[in-house]
Design an enzyme around this catalytic site. Structure first.
Site, mmCIF file in Angstrom:
data_model
loop_
_atom_site.group_PDB
_atom_site.id
_atom_site.type_symbol
_atom_site.label_atom_id
_atom_site.label_comp_id
_atom_site.label_asym_id
_atom_site.label_seq_id
_atom_site.Cartn_x
_atom_site.Cartn_y
_atom_site.Cartn_z
ATOM 1 N N ASP A 187 0.876 -1.380 -0.186
ATOM 2 C CA ASP A 187 -0.074 0.310 0.028
ATOM 3 C C ASP A 187 0.741 1.306 0.081
ATOM 4 O O ASP A 187 0.902 2.147 -0.682
ATOM 5 C CB ASP A 187 -0.540 0.175 1.022
ATOM 6 C CG ASP A 187 -2.663 0.428 0.630
ATOM 7 O OD1 ASP A 187 -3.091 1.469 -0.384
ATOM 8 O OD2 ASP A 187 -3.292 1.223 1.631
ATOM 9 N N LYS A 209 -10.699 8.081 9.972
ATOM 10 C CA LYS A 209 -10.735 9.046 8.183
ATOM 11 C C LYS A 209 -9.244 8.415 8.273
ATOM 12 O O LYS A 209 -8.615 9.122 8.132
ATOM 13 C CB LYS A 209 -11.093 9.422 8.043
ATOM 14 C CG LYS A 209 -11.304 9.973 6.372
ATOM 15 C CD LYS A 209 -10.548 9.723 5.547
ATOM 16 C CE LYS A 209 -10.931 10.245 4.578
ATOM 17 N NZ LYS A 209 -9.449 10.463 3.914
ATOM 18 N N LEU A 243 -4.347 6.905 0.335
ATOM 19 C CA LEU A 243 -3.840 6.120 -0.391
ATOM 20 C C LEU A 243 -3.499 5.286 -0.374
ATOM 21 O O LEU A 243 -2.484 4.243 -0.449
ATOM 22 C CB LEU A 243 -1.863 7.473 -0.126
ATOM 23 C CG LEU A 243 -2.737 8.673 -1.143
ATOM 24 C CD1 LEU A 243 -1.204 9.449 -1.212
ATOM 25 C CD2 LEU A 243 -2.520 8.203 -2.750
ATOM 26 N N GLY A 271 -0.861 15.907 9.275
ATOM 27 C CA GLY A 271 -0.326 16.075 8.094
ATOM 28 C C GLY A 271 0.301 16.951 7.409
ATOM 29 O O GLY A 271 0.668 17.803 8.802
ATOM 30 N N SER A 272 -0.217 17.683 6.768
ATOM 31 C CA SER A 272 0.101 18.793 6.033
ATOM 32 C C SER A 272 -0.335 21.020 6.720
ATOM 33 O O SER A 272 -1.473 20.299 7.642
ATOM 34 C CB SER A 272 -0.039 19.245 4.630
ATOM 35 O OG SER A 272 -1.571 20.033 4.984
ATOM 36 N N SER A 318 -4.896 24.360 9.182
ATOM 37 C CA SER A 318 -5.256 25.275 9.547
ATOM 38 C C SER A 318 -6.533 25.422 9.351
ATOM 39 O O SER A 318 -7.673 26.228 9.523
ATOM 40 C CB SER A 318 -3.861 25.867 8.286
ATOM 41 O OG SER A 318 -5.070 27.927 8.117
ATOM 42 N N GLU A 320 -0.653 17.570 14.369
ATOM 43 C CA GLU A 320 0.312 16.919 13.946
ATOM 44 C C GLU A 320 1.266 17.092 13.241
ATOM 45 O O GLU A 320 0.314 16.719 11.891
ATOM 46 C CB GLU A 320 0.717 15.411 14.660
ATOM 47 C CG GLU A 320 2.437 15.541 14.957
ATOM 48 C CD GLU A 320 3.223 15.185 14.050
ATOM 49 O OE1 GLU A 320 3.820 15.968 13.074
ATOM 50 O OE2 GLU A 320 2.946 13.722 13.441
ATOM 51 N N CYS A 343 7.309 13.577 9.137
ATOM 52 C CA CYS A 343 7.108 14.517 9.181
ATOM 53 C C CYS A 343 8.916 15.625 10.097
ATOM 54 O O CYS A 343 8.650 17.044 9.880
ATOM 55 C CB CYS A 343 6.049 15.667 10.010
ATOM 56 S SG CYS A 343 6.362 13.926 11.697
ATOM 57 N N GLU A 396 8.942 21.742 3.984
ATOM 58 C CA GLU A 396 8.963 20.288 4.014
ATOM 59 C C GLU A 396 8.862 19.578 1.994
ATOM 60 O O GLU A 396 7.736 20.271 1.195
ATOM 61 C CB GLU A 396 7.985 19.748 4.476
ATOM 62 C CG GLU A 396 8.300 18.631 4.973
ATOM 63 C CD GLU A 396 6.866 18.534 5.935
ATOM 64 O OE1 GLU A 396 7.097 17.042 6.813
ATOM 65 O OE2 GLU A 396 5.845 18.784 5.230
#
Length: 491
Positions: free
Chosen positions: A91, A177, A181, A230-231, A236, A252, A286, A385
């Site tokens: 995966d 959730k 991907l 995540g990003s 935001s 995070e 990250c 990043e």
């Protein structure tokens, strides 16, 4: 491989019968079609979680009783460790030994929070000393409610464990959730929880696109708490959406972590930790230490050794023995990383090694281990990043210069410092503006220790007791004990 959502303890098809392709990043082949949930399925999952929290036994069980379920889930993960690790490789693309380590860590995470759940029983209420002897007061901890957990694709099952285990330990019910991907092992977690006898509605798993299932959960008024990894841009948006209902949030987010190497360091050890800090999990981490600052006295020698060792890294399918660098997770991620390298070169950086698609592969999202030098401080490669196997190496001369360069970032997730001088290492660690600082190493992560960042790297902490506190509210209970009347209005 599962092809249904896990809602209210049952396997169910999405209301709209949608699905999405699961692609093996090593071969670009479709290996499965996963169920694609939408707002209707999120509604059902939230209703199940709400009922399980408001009317069910879960938040009213003792911590020891909840701990038994968490330990059973841990045992279920261990019993299927090999199968789950292989699914993770298919995966996500990561090498099998890394996936195996991740699965073991996920099981350990459930065990750890089982212990903290048990501790909740022994800690009980905290008495509060008051200035007025006519009152007695105590503080108690209670679960926050229904928690929505949105996890990334870089550590699929492990990131699920980081959120699901403490939430369940606290007495919350959960809607998970996973990233579209990498949804395979999240669905298997549902099967393992079901086999462990977890009551219906306590854990619900809705796979689907972020724009549909993810957004529906973020916006849902029945969700009390959102936990996201995540990003920054998505974080935001989640924070802004949560403000409407004053939802609790923990975020995070991204990082651009520095690694300062002083010239009294052992070069071989430094190179090993630099490699581990950026090429583990294909750099899709990250906290990856992607900005390496090397003191002038060993810069040339270290850079030469780093380039030599990067050349030796075996690239390939994660299921092939000896593979240390697998493909990136998806075609968009692959294209994003190569584009970032091209922009860095256009900005004036030089490629010491790598910088291209790995040779010898007709299929798969493979990028060479890449070392960039001469990267301008104002370029995206230094400041943003990349989330791939790309490290920027820069020379420095003095300690204060290195600290200033390290802290000159909108991120503050992690940082590392290497020196034989313990006092200097401690001094620099104290000066670094990051939520995590490693001394003479990079990337070790322990379930017992807090994880999270300063600045735009997030809000709150995961792991350790701090992770449990993400899912607890504090209630004050105060009692009037005097035999005398209050006598303010009635004399």
């Amino acid at each position: 491989m599962r092809n249904a959502l896990f809602i209210d303890g049952k396997w169910t098809q999405p209301v709209k019968r949608g699905c999405f392709a699961v692609i093996n990043p090593a071969t670009e082949e479709i290996i499965h079609h996963a169920p694609s949930g939408t707002a209707e399925d999120v509604d059902a999952a939230v209703a199940a979680a709400r009922k399980a929290f408001d009317d069910g036994p879960w938040p009213r069980l003792s911590g020891a009783e909840r701990g038994k379920y968490l330990r059973a889930i841990a045992d279920g993960i261990r019993a299927r460790r090999g199968e789950l690790a292989r699914l993770e490789v298919l995966d996500n693309g990561k090498p099998l030994p890394e996936a195996d380590w991740d699965i073991s860590d996920a099981a350990g995470c459930f065990d750890f929070y089982a212990g903290l759940a048990e501790d909740l029983d022994t800690k009980g209420a905290e008495p509060i000393a008051l200035a007025d002897s006519r009152f007695v007061s105590k503080a108690v901890k209670e679960p926050v409610g229904v928690a929505g957990a949105i996890i990334p694709w870089n550590y699929p099952l492990l990131m699920a464990a980081w959120k699901v285990a403490p939430a369940l330990a606290a007495g919350c019910t959960v809607i998970l959730k996973p990233s579209e991907l990498t949804s395979l092992t999240a669905l298997e977690l549902g099967a393992i929880a079901d086999e462990a006898g977890l009551p219906g509605g306590v854990l619900n798993i809705v796979t689907g696109l972020g724009s549909a299932a993810g957004q529906a959960m973020i916006d849902h008024p029945g969700v009390d708490k959102l936990a996201f990894t995540g990003s920054g841009p998505v974080g935001s948006k989640i924070m802004a959406a949560a403000a409407r209902d004053i939802k609790r949030v923990s975020l995070e987010l991204g990082g651009k972590s520095p690694f300062i190497v002083f010239d009294d360091s052992d070069v071989q050890r430094a190179v090993e930790w630099i490699l581990f800090g950026i090429f583990w999990n294909q750099g899709q981490v990250c906290s990856a230490t992607s900005r390496v600052l090397v003191q002038d006295g060993i810069y040339d020698r270290l850079l030469g050794r780093l380039v030599d060792e990067a050349h030796k890294i075996k690239i390939g399918d994660g299921l092939e023995p000896g593979t240390l660098l697998g493909p990136l997770v998806s075609k968009p991620q692959y294209e994003k990383v190569l584009a970032a390298i091209d922009r860095a070169i256009a900005d004036g950086a030089s490629v010491a090694t790598g910088g291209q698609r790995a040779s010898g592969f007709s299929k798969g999202y493979y990028v060479e281990p890449t070392v960039l030098v001469g990267v301008p401080l104002n370029s995206d490669a230094w400041r943003e990043e990349i989330f791939g196997p790309v490290v920027c190496v820069r020379r420095f001369f003095a300690e204060d210069e290195a600290v200033k360069l390290a802290n000159d970032s909108r991120f503050g997730l992690a940082a590392a410092v290497m020196s034989a001088d313990e006092a200097r290492a401690d001094r620099v660690a104290a000066a670094l503006k990051s939520g995590i600082v490693w001394i003479n190493c990079s990337q070790p992560t322990f379930t017992e220790a807090p994880w999270g960042g300063y600045k735009q790297s997030g809000i709150g902490r995961e792991l350790g007791r701090w992770g449990l506190e993400n899912y607890l509210e504090t209630k004050q209970i105060t009692r009037f004990t005097s035999d005398e009347p209050w006598g303010w209005y009635i004399k």
